[in-house]
Motif scaffolding. Structure first.
Motif, mmCIF file in Angstrom:
data_model
loop_
_atom_site.group_PDB
_atom_site.id
_atom_site.type_symbol
_atom_site.label_atom_id
_atom_site.label_comp_id
_atom_site.label_asym_id
_atom_site.label_seq_id
_atom_site.Cartn_x
_atom_site.Cartn_y
_atom_site.Cartn_z
ATOM 1 N N GLU A 130 0.829 -1.203 0.000
ATOM 2 C CA GLU A 130 0.000 0.000 0.000
ATOM 3 C C GLU A 130 0.866 1.256 0.000
ATOM 4 O OE1 GLU A 130 -2.510 -0.448 3.394
ATOM 5 O OE2 GLU A 130 -3.977 -1.728 2.341
ATOM 6 N N TRP A 131 1.930 1.228 0.802
ATOM 7 C CA TRP A 131 2.833 2.378 0.837
ATOM 8 C C TRP A 131 3.505 2.577 -0.515
ATOM 9 C CZ3 TRP A 131 8.146 2.751 0.160
ATOM 10 C CH2 TRP A 131 8.713 3.984 0.491
ATOM 11 N N ALA A 132 3.917 1.491 -1.139
ATOM 12 C CA ALA A 132 4.571 1.587 -2.441
ATOM 13 C C ALA A 132 3.640 2.211 -3.478
ATOM 14 C CB ALA A 132 5.034 0.209 -2.900
ATOM 15 N N LEU A 133 2.380 1.809 -3.481
ATOM 16 C CA LEU A 133 1.431 2.353 -4.447
ATOM 17 C C LEU A 133 1.199 3.845 -4.231
ATOM 18 C CD1 LEU A 133 -1.219 -0.522 -4.593
ATOM 19 C CD2 LEU A 133 0.506 0.056 -6.307
ATOM 20 N N GLU A 134 1.323 4.296 -2.998
ATOM 21 C CA GLU A 134 1.172 5.726 -2.699
ATOM 22 C C GLU A 134 2.420 6.508 -3.077
ATOM 23 O OE1 GLU A 134 0.335 5.802 1.440
ATOM 24 O OE2 GLU A 134 -1.734 5.045 1.223
ATOM 25 N N ASN A 135 3.526 5.816 -3.312
ATOM 26 C CA ASN A 135 4.795 6.480 -3.587
ATOM 27 C C ASN A 135 5.425 6.042 -4.902
ATOM 28 O OD1 ASN A 135 5.701 8.076 -0.943
ATOM 29 N ND2 ASN A 135 4.633 6.216 -0.300
ATOM 30 N N LEU A 136 4.602 5.606 -5.846
ATOM 31 C CA LEU A 136 5.136 5.141 -7.127
ATOM 32 C C LEU A 136 5.873 6.237 -7.881
ATOM 33 C CD1 LEU A 136 2.441 2.805 -8.740
ATOM 34 C CD2 LEU A 136 4.668 2.171 -7.816
ATOM 35 N N ARG A 192 9.906 -6.975 -9.558
ATOM 36 C CA ARG A 192 9.023 -7.226 -10.708
ATOM 37 C C ARG A 192 7.620 -6.690 -10.433
ATOM 38 N NH1 ARG A 192 9.546 -13.212 -13.068
ATOM 39 N NH2 ARG A 192 8.065 -12.255 -14.522
ATOM 40 N N TRP A 193 7.166 -6.827 -9.188
ATOM 41 C CA TRP A 193 5.848 -6.299 -8.837
ATOM 42 C C TRP A 193 5.811 -4.789 -8.999
ATOM 43 C CZ3 TRP A 193 4.266 -2.926 -4.921
ATOM 44 C CH2 TRP A 193 2.885 -2.842 -4.715
ATOM 45 N N LEU A 194 6.867 -4.115 -8.553
ATOM 46 C CA LEU A 194 6.924 -2.655 -8.674
ATOM 47 C C LEU A 194 6.874 -2.221 -10.138
ATOM 48 C CD1 LEU A 194 9.499 -1.390 -6.020
ATOM 49 C CD2 LEU A 194 7.154 -0.558 -6.344
ATOM 50 N N GLU A 226 1.177 -0.202 -15.038
ATOM 51 C CA GLU A 226 -0.265 0.026 -14.960
ATOM 52 C C GLU A 226 -0.582 1.492 -14.698
ATOM 53 O OE1 GLU A 226 -2.206 -2.656 -12.305
ATOM 54 O OE2 GLU A 226 -1.567 -4.444 -13.400
ATOM 55 N N ARG A 227 0.212 2.151 -13.833
ATOM 56 C CA ARG A 227 0.005 3.579 -13.586
ATOM 57 C C ARG A 227 0.241 4.380 -14.859
ATOM 58 N NH1 ARG A 227 0.798 6.471 -8.897
ATOM 59 N NH2 ARG A 227 -0.288 4.706 -7.946
ATOM 60 N N ALA A 228 1.302 4.038 -15.585
ATOM 61 C CA ALA A 228 1.590 4.736 -16.831
ATOM 62 C C ALA A 228 0.475 4.540 -17.852
ATOM 63 C CB ALA A 228 2.925 4.248 -17.405
ATOM 64 N N CYS A 229 -0.036 3.316 -17.956
ATOM 65 C CA CYS A 229 -1.116 3.048 -18.913
ATOM 66 C C CYS A 229 -2.349 3.878 -18.580
ATOM 67 C CB CYS A 229 -1.453 1.562 -18.911
ATOM 68 S SG CYS A 229 -0.207 0.521 -19.719
ATOM 69 N N ALA A 230 -2.684 3.955 -17.306
ATOM 70 C CA ALA A 230 -3.861 4.735 -16.902
ATOM 71 C C ALA A 230 -3.681 6.204 -17.268
ATOM 72 C CB ALA A 230 -4.099 4.575 -15.403
ATOM 73 N N ALA A 273 6.187 13.525 -18.639
ATOM 74 C CA ALA A 273 5.477 13.734 -17.373
ATOM 75 C C ALA A 273 4.843 12.440 -16.878
ATOM 76 C CB ALA A 273 4.413 14.820 -17.543
ATOM 77 N N VAL A 274 4.344 11.618 -17.795
ATOM 78 C CA VAL A 274 3.791 10.318 -17.412
ATOM 79 C C VAL A 274 4.883 9.452 -16.808
ATOM 80 C CG1 VAL A 274 2.768 8.178 -18.283
ATOM 81 C CG2 VAL A 274 1.932 10.382 -19.110
ATOM 82 N N ALA A 275 6.046 9.462 -17.423
ATOM 83 C CA ALA A 275 7.164 8.664 -16.914
ATOM 84 C C ALA A 275 7.537 9.087 -15.501
ATOM 85 C CB ALA A 275 8.368 8.796 -17.841
ATOM 86 N N THR A 276 7.538 10.377 -15.249
ATOM 87 C CA THR A 276 7.859 10.880 -13.913
ATOM 88 C C THR A 276 6.792 10.484 -12.914
ATOM 89 O OG1 THR A 276 9.059 12.780 -14.832
ATOM 90 C CG2 THR A 276 8.288 12.955 -12.557
ATOM 91 N N ALA A 277 5.523 10.654 -13.271
ATOM 92 C CA ALA A 277 4.423 10.336 -12.358
ATOM 93 C C ALA A 277 4.346 8.853 -12.037
ATOM 94 C CB ALA A 277 3.096 10.810 -12.955
ATOM 95 N N ALA A 278 4.750 8.013 -12.974
ATOM 96 C CA ALA A 278 4.709 6.565 -12.764
ATOM 97 C C ALA A 278 5.980 6.040 -12.105
ATOM 98 C CB ALA A 278 4.478 5.846 -14.089
ATOM 99 N N GLY A 279 6.961 6.925 -11.893
ATOM 100 C CA GLY A 279 8.167 6.510 -11.187
ATOM 101 C C GLY A 279 9.252 5.928 -12.061
ATOM 102 N N PHE A 280 9.128 6.057 -13.387
ATOM 103 C CA PHE A 280 10.170 5.526 -14.263
ATOM 104 C C PHE A 280 11.360 6.476 -14.387
ATOM 105 C CE2 PHE A 280 6.615 2.940 -16.011
ATOM 106 C CZ PHE A 280 7.171 1.699 -15.771
ATOM 107 N N GLY A 281 11.129 7.738 -14.056
ATOM 108 C CA GLY A 281 12.222 8.704 -14.090
ATOM 109 C C GLY A 281 12.397 9.357 -15.441
ATOM 110 N N THR A 282 12.556 8.557 -16.478
ATOM 111 C CA THR A 282 12.755 9.089 -17.821
ATOM 112 C C THR A 282 11.804 8.420 -18.804
ATOM 113 O OG1 THR A 282 14.422 7.455 -18.491
ATOM 114 C CG2 THR A 282 15.199 9.422 -17.306
#
Length: 330
Positions: free
Chosen positions: A228-234, A268-270, A276-280, A291-300
């Motif tokens: 749950e914490w991870a999903l709040e901090n993706l 792998r779960w992360l 999934e966050r990026a797809c949404a 901006a999508v990459a940043t919001a989903a936690g991919f960085g770039t």
């Protein structure tokens, strides 16, 4: 008379045999039957057919009346073959003539899927030759012995090899059908179907997590707080040490508990959650890819592109081009 209405919906034919498992048949009708366009229109039409129409015995204490014959297969865009109790002790020879004749009605290019031991039918018909597939773990030895030209992978819940799909155990048919909906209409539609069915939109790991494993004690093995914490901090980097700290345990113990509970590694779960966050976001917003990459936690954007290509087989721009309009209702 056509088995399907002429209304433009995607046509799904479920081919049943004596001994069919009612649960697996119901999965197809339930998942595809709930898929709706943004305006509420049904996206699929599902019909049940048999090699010879009439009463079909199930593996329970009732029969089902099937009115459609193999002609429905010739009209279908997708054909699904559920398992049957006969698959647990299948004949070594070719398929029975009525079943083989029914399968011959399927048009070239039709998407074909099996649920659980329905893979026996696809393999015996030669549809899995040279392909990656899966089936119920209890049938794995028999399958590999009988069909050495098929690459059976038991570390997954379903496979999709260029339009020929297979699922593991019966409930994995839900995962497979949701995958098809997601492929056809995007994550938003598939997630809505999952919510209506009260199942996860995507389960991680393979069926190994269900083989001869004791039921874990949630008081000692749950990793829920960390997840749950991870999903709040993706949107930010998440380390294994941080996840383990949320459960007040060592990284080694946390990794073991996580794999036992979820069926895959925390890393792998992360990645899957970020995808999934990026797809949404790609479906539902006009945010630039960066901006999508940043919001989903991919960085770039480059990192996100690599992960989407690995998981989904498409680039972010291609995914948005395919699903943005459908999700927005345009």
């Amino acid at each position: 008379m056509s088995a399907f209405a002429d209304d433009g919906r995607h046509r799904v034919a479920v081919l049943v045999r004596d001994g069919v498992l009612p649960f697996e048949l119901a999965i197809v009708h339930r998942i595809f039957g709930q898929a709706r366009a943004p305006g509420g229109a049904a996206l699929y039409e599902v019909v049940t057919c048999a090699p010879v129409p009439g009463p079909i015995h199930t593996d329970a204490d009732f029969t089902i009346a099937v009115t459609h014959g193999p002609e429905a297969l010739a009209e279908a865009d997708t054909v699904v073959v559920p398992g049957s109790e006969a698959d647990h002790d299948p004949a070594d020879g070719p398929l029975e003539p009525p079943l083989a004749a029914a399968l011959a009605n399927i048009r070239p290019g039709t998407r074909i899927a099996s649920i659980c031991t329905g893979s026996f039918v696809l393999a015996a018909a030669g549809l899995l030759a040279g392909r990656r597939a899966t089936t119920h773990w209890r049938s794995s030895a028999r399958n590999r012995e009988r069909f050495p030209d098929v690459e059976f992978d038991l570390d997954v819940l379903y496979t999709d090899d260029d339009g020929v799909l297979t699922s593991a155990g019966a409930a994995a048919g839900i995962d497979l059908c949701l995958h098809i909906v997601r492929t056809d209409h995007g994550a938003a539609v598939a997630n809505e179907v999952a919510r209506g069915t009260v199942v996860p939109p995507h389960r991680d790991g393979g069926q190994a997590q269900y083989v001869n494993q004791p039921v874990p004690d949630p008081r000692t093995t749950s990793t829920r707080r960390a997840r749950e914490w991870a999903l709040e901090n993706l949107h930010r980097p998440v380390t294994l040490r941080e996840l383990a700290a949320r459960e007040s345990t060592s990284t080694r113990t946390f990794t073991r508990r996580f794999r036992d509970e979820i069926g895959t590694s925390p890393g792998r779960w992360l990645v899957r959650q970020r995808v999934e966050r990026a797809c949404a976001l790609l479906e539902r917003t006009d945010l630039p890819v960066e901006a999508v990459a940043t919001a989903a936690g991919f960085g770039t954007a480059g990192s996100m592109r690599l992960h989407l290509q690995s998981v989904l087989g498409v680039s972010p721009s291609a995914y948005r081009a395919t699903f943005r309009g459908r999700s927005a209702g345009s």
